[in-house]
Motif scaffolding. Structure first.
Motif, PDB file in Angstrom:
ATOM      1  N   ASP A 177       0.827  -1.211   0.000  1.00  0.00           N
ATOM      2  CA  ASP A 177       0.000   0.000   0.000  1.00  0.00           C
ATOM      3  C   ASP A 177       0.855   1.252   0.000  1.00  0.00           C
ATOM      4  N   MET A 178       1.919   1.246   0.810  1.00  0.00           N
ATOM      5  CA  MET A 178       2.795   2.422   0.871  1.00  0.00           C
ATOM      6  C   MET A 178       3.496   2.635  -0.462  1.00  0.00           C
ATOM      7  N   GLN A 179       3.954   1.561  -1.078  1.00  0.00           N
ATOM      8  CA  GLN A 179       4.592   1.682  -2.390  1.00  0.00           C
ATOM      9  C   GLN A 179       3.616   2.245  -3.415  1.00  0.00           C
ATOM     10  N   GLN A 180       2.375   1.785  -3.344  1.00  0.00           N
ATOM     11  CA  GLN A 180       1.364   2.288  -4.274  1.00  0.00           C
ATOM     12  C   GLN A 180       1.078   3.765  -4.019  1.00  0.00           C
ATOM     13  N   ASN A 181       1.026   4.144  -2.733  1.00  0.00           N
ATOM     14  CA  ASN A 181       0.796   5.553  -2.387  1.00  0.00           C
ATOM     15  C   ASN A 181       1.924   6.434  -2.912  1.00  0.00           C
ATOM     16  N   VAL A 182       3.166   5.998  -2.654  1.00  0.00           N
ATOM     17  CA  VAL A 182       4.321   6.774  -3.114  1.00  0.00           C
ATOM     18  C   VAL A 182       4.336   6.855  -4.636  1.00  0.00           C
ATOM     19  N   LYS A 183       4.113   5.714  -5.287  1.00  0.00           N
ATOM     20  CA  LYS A 183       4.120   5.681  -6.755  1.00  0.00           C
ATOM     21  C   LYS A 183       3.042   6.601  -7.334  1.00  0.00           C
ATOM     22  N   SER A 184       1.858   6.573  -6.733  1.00  0.00           N
ATOM     23  CA  SER A 184       0.760   7.409  -7.238  1.00  0.00           C
ATOM     24  C   SER A 184       1.104   8.890  -7.118  1.00  0.00           C
ATOM     25  N   GLU A 185       1.670   9.272  -5.975  1.00  0.00           N
ATOM     26  CA  GLU A 185       2.034  10.677  -5.781  1.00  0.00           C
ATOM     27  C   GLU A 185       3.133  11.107  -6.753  1.00  0.00           C
ATOM     28  N   ILE A 186       4.134  10.237  -6.924  1.00  0.00           N
ATOM     29  CA  ILE A 186       5.225  10.559  -7.849  1.00  0.00           C
ATOM     30  C   ILE A 186       4.701  10.643  -9.278  1.00  0.00           C
ATOM     31  N   ASP A 187       3.836   9.699  -9.649  1.00  0.00           N
ATOM     32  CA  ASP A 187       3.278   9.701 -11.008  1.00  0.00           C
ATOM     33  C   ASP A 187       2.485  10.982 -11.268  1.00  0.00           C
ATOM     34  N   ILE A 188       1.713  11.406 -10.298  1.00  0.00           N
ATOM     35  CA  ILE A 188       0.931  12.644 -10.456  1.00  0.00           C
ATOM     36  C   ILE A 188       1.858  13.839 -10.624  1.00  0.00           C
ATOM     37  N   ARG A 189       2.923  13.853  -9.811  1.00  0.00           N
ATOM     38  CA  ARG A 189       3.888  14.958  -9.908  1.00  0.00           C
ATOM     39  C   ARG A 189       4.611  14.932 -11.256  1.00  0.00           C
ATOM     40  N   VAL A 190       4.990  13.746 -11.725  1.00  0.00           N
ATOM     41  CA  VAL A 190       5.662  13.612 -13.019  1.00  0.00           C
ATOM     42  C   VAL A 190       4.753  14.106 -14.139  1.00  0.00           C
ATOM     43  N   GLN A 191       3.496  13.701 -14.107  1.00  0.00           N
ATOM     44  CA  GLN A 191       2.556  14.139 -15.135  1.00  0.00           C
ATOM     45  C   GLN A 191       2.382  15.656 -15.126  1.00  0.00           C
ATOM     46  N   SER A 192       2.374  16.229 -13.913  1.00  0.00           N
ATOM     47  CA  SER A 192       2.235  17.689 -13.805  1.00  0.00           C
ATOM     48  C   SER A 192       3.423  18.406 -14.442  1.00  0.00           C
ATOM     49  N   VAL A 193       4.647  17.929 -14.156  1.00  0.00           N
ATOM     50  CA  VAL A 193       5.851  18.550 -14.724  1.00  0.00           C
ATOM     51  C   VAL A 193       5.879  18.365 -16.237  1.00  0.00           C
ATOM     52  N   MET A 194       5.512  17.162 -16.709  1.00  0.00           N
ATOM     53  CA  MET A 194       5.516  16.912 -18.154  1.00  0.00           C
ATOM     54  C   MET A 194       4.505  17.801 -18.878  1.00  0.00           C
ATOM     55  N   ARG A 195       3.343  17.998 -18.255  1.00  0.00           N
ATOM     56  CA  ARG A 195       2.358  18.903 -18.868  1.00  0.00           C
ATOM     57  C   ARG A 195       2.887  20.338 -18.916  1.00  0.00           C
ATOM     58  N   ARG A 196       3.611  20.749 -17.877  1.00  0.00           N
ATOM     59  CA  ARG A 196       4.192  22.090 -17.854  1.00  0.00           C
ATOM     60  C   ARG A 196       5.239  22.243 -18.956  1.00  0.00           C
ATOM     61  N   LEU A 277      12.084  16.636 -13.342  1.00  0.00           N
ATOM     62  CA  LEU A 277      11.487  15.426 -13.907  1.00  0.00           C
ATOM     63  C   LEU A 277      12.423  14.229 -13.783  1.00  0.00           C
ATOM     64  N   ASP A 278      13.685  14.433 -14.101  1.00  0.00           N
ATOM     65  CA  ASP A 278      14.665  13.349 -13.964  1.00  0.00           C
ATOM     66  C   ASP A 278      14.777  12.898 -12.514  1.00  0.00           C
ATOM     67  N   PHE A 279      14.724  13.862 -11.597  1.00  0.00           N
ATOM     68  CA  PHE A 279      14.814  13.519 -10.176  1.00  0.00           C
ATOM     69  C   PHE A 279      13.617  12.679  -9.751  1.00  0.00           C
ATOM     70  N   LEU A 280      12.425  13.082 -10.159  1.00  0.00           N
ATOM     71  CA  LEU A 280      11.209  12.356  -9.791  1.00  0.00           C
ATOM     72  C   LEU A 280      11.230  10.936 -10.323  1.00  0.00           C
ATOM     73  N   LYS A 281      11.683  10.767 -11.559  1.00  0.00           N
ATOM     74  CA  LYS A 281      11.730   9.427 -12.148  1.00  0.00           C
ATOM     75  C   LYS A 281      12.758   8.535 -11.459  1.00  0.00           C
ATOM     76  N   GLY A 282      13.701   9.144 -10.765  1.00  0.00           N
ATOM     77  CA  GLY A 282      14.724   8.359 -10.077  1.00  0.00           C
ATOM     78  C   GLY A 282      14.393   8.043  -8.634  1.00  0.00           C
ATOM     79  N   VAL A 283      13.262   8.563  -8.127  1.00  0.00           N
ATOM     80  CA  VAL A 283      12.885   8.291  -6.737  1.00  0.00           C
ATOM     81  C   VAL A 283      12.508   6.821  -6.584  1.00  0.00           C
ATOM     82  N   ASP A 284      13.046   6.169  -5.556  1.00  0.00           N
ATOM     83  CA  ASP A 284      12.767   4.759  -5.296  1.00  0.00           C
ATOM     84  C   ASP A 284      11.403   4.631  -4.626  1.00  0.00           C
ATOM     85  N   VAL A 285      10.439   4.060  -5.328  1.00  0.00           N
ATOM     86  CA  VAL A 285       9.084   3.937  -4.774  1.00  0.00           C
ATOM     87  C   VAL A 285       8.908   2.647  -3.972  1.00  0.00           C
TER      88      VAL A 285
END
Length: 349
Positions: A177-196, A277-285
């Protein structure tokens, strides 16, 4: 005077009845003893022949701050809220007390362990029996973060194994569950940066196209007025129109703009966003060195059964046997007395 004499006779009769009652019971003392011994023997047989039931427990506490540190790696840089000990522990306790985990354990562990006779019982009855054996609770009101998992079972070794396995399954589910929570938050942040980034690139492209349109118009004016080269004296005035730069300079800029393959080098904010973006993609979920709880005490193999309580059962057997013996003796005495009165009654012709 007559009333006093009547009370005295009634008291004397009660005394006689009580004496007769005691005599009657004493006369049947061997019956009372036999019933008492029989009931006590049955109680003793149950106490010593019944399969003992053992209880074991595991106690759990919140994790240390260092246990959840890796869940927070990179969250500050990613502008995400840090996880607290309470956040992680609440996910664990929710899983520990969840119906889904209990059902999973019931299906995967409890049912396969039953003997053939037990498997013929209705599943809802087995489920109720399982819930009576396994208890998950926070028993201390003054310490609500202290949790216990208790299990009663006829096999002490299996009882300890099951409790520890149940806690391990809750821990495993919490990590997922924690991995899913972290992954979901990181994915949302990644999508936000990519849209920007996409928005900035689209804006830069549109601005380049706007600039080309402006230069093409200025070129037409410069060629129409015969201004081939920049008019230095006039161009020094910053409010001078674009065509005053001269057709030659305008053509050169147009050529450069039309050949440009990417606007990225001219977007000021782009490189910092790409770095983020590179930093977010490198975060260990899915970090390894994490724990959602502290195992205060693992379940141990119990040595002393909690059921049956032999001394208590024997004591109750003696008491109940004695009471039953006296009751039978009283009924027997009353029946014998009634039969005796009937036999002494005169026969009316």
């Amino acid at each position: 005077m007559q009333k006093q004499e009547g009370d005295a006779r009634a008291y004397q009769n009660d005394e006689i009845d009580l004496v007769e009652l005691v005599k009657g019971l004493w006369a049947q003392k061997w019956l009372i003893v036999a019933v008492t011994v029989l009931v006590a023997a049955c109680a003793g047989a149950y106490a010593f022949l019944a399969k003992p039931v053992y209880e074991t427990r595991a106690s759990l506490l919140p994790p240390n701050l260092s246990d959840i540190a890796e869940y927070n790696l990179g969250r500050s840089e990613a502008k995400l809220t840090l996880f607290s000990v309470a956040d992680v522990y609440s996910v664990f306790t929710n899983n520990l007390a969840s119906e889904s985990l209990r059902r999973e354990f019931f299906q995967q562990v409890y049912l396969p362990s039953l003997e053939e006779t037990g498997k013929n019982v209705a599943e809802d009855q087995l489920w109720n029996s399982f819930n009576e054996q396994l208890t998950v609770s926070a028993p201390r009101k003054q310490q609500p973060t202290y949790w216990e998992v208790k299990l009663q079972h006829k096999d002490p070794q299996q009882a300890a194994e099951w409790v520890n396995l149940f806690v391990a399954k809750a821990s495993e589910k919490t990590e997922q569950d924690m991995q899913q929570n972290v992954k979901s938050e990181i994915d949302i942040r990644v999508q936000s940066v990519m849209r920007r980034i996409e928005a900035l690139r689209n804006t830069a492209k549109q601005r380049r196209q706007d600039r080309v349109a402006q230069l093409e118009e200025a070129l037409d004016i410069a060629e129409g007025t015969g201004i081939e080269s920049v008019q230095v004296s006039t161009w020094q005035n910053f409010s001078a129109p674009e065509y005053m730069r001269g057709a030659k300079a305008i053509r050169l800029e147009l050529e450069v703009l039309r050949k440009r393959q990417s606007d990225d080098p001219f977007i000021t904010e782009l490189r910092s966003l790409q770095e983020s973006l590179d930093f977010l993609k490198g975060v260990d979920v899915s970090p390894d060195n994490v724990a959602a709880f502290t195992l205060d005490n693992a379940a141990q193999v119990p040595e002393t059964p909690i059921k049956p309580k032999k001394a208590l059962i024997l004591a109750l057997g003696l008491v109940l046997g004695g009471m039953l013996g006296v009751f039978i003796a009283l009924v027997r005495g009353m029946v014998r007395g009634a039969l005796a009165k009937q036999s002494r009654a005169p026969v009316t012709v």
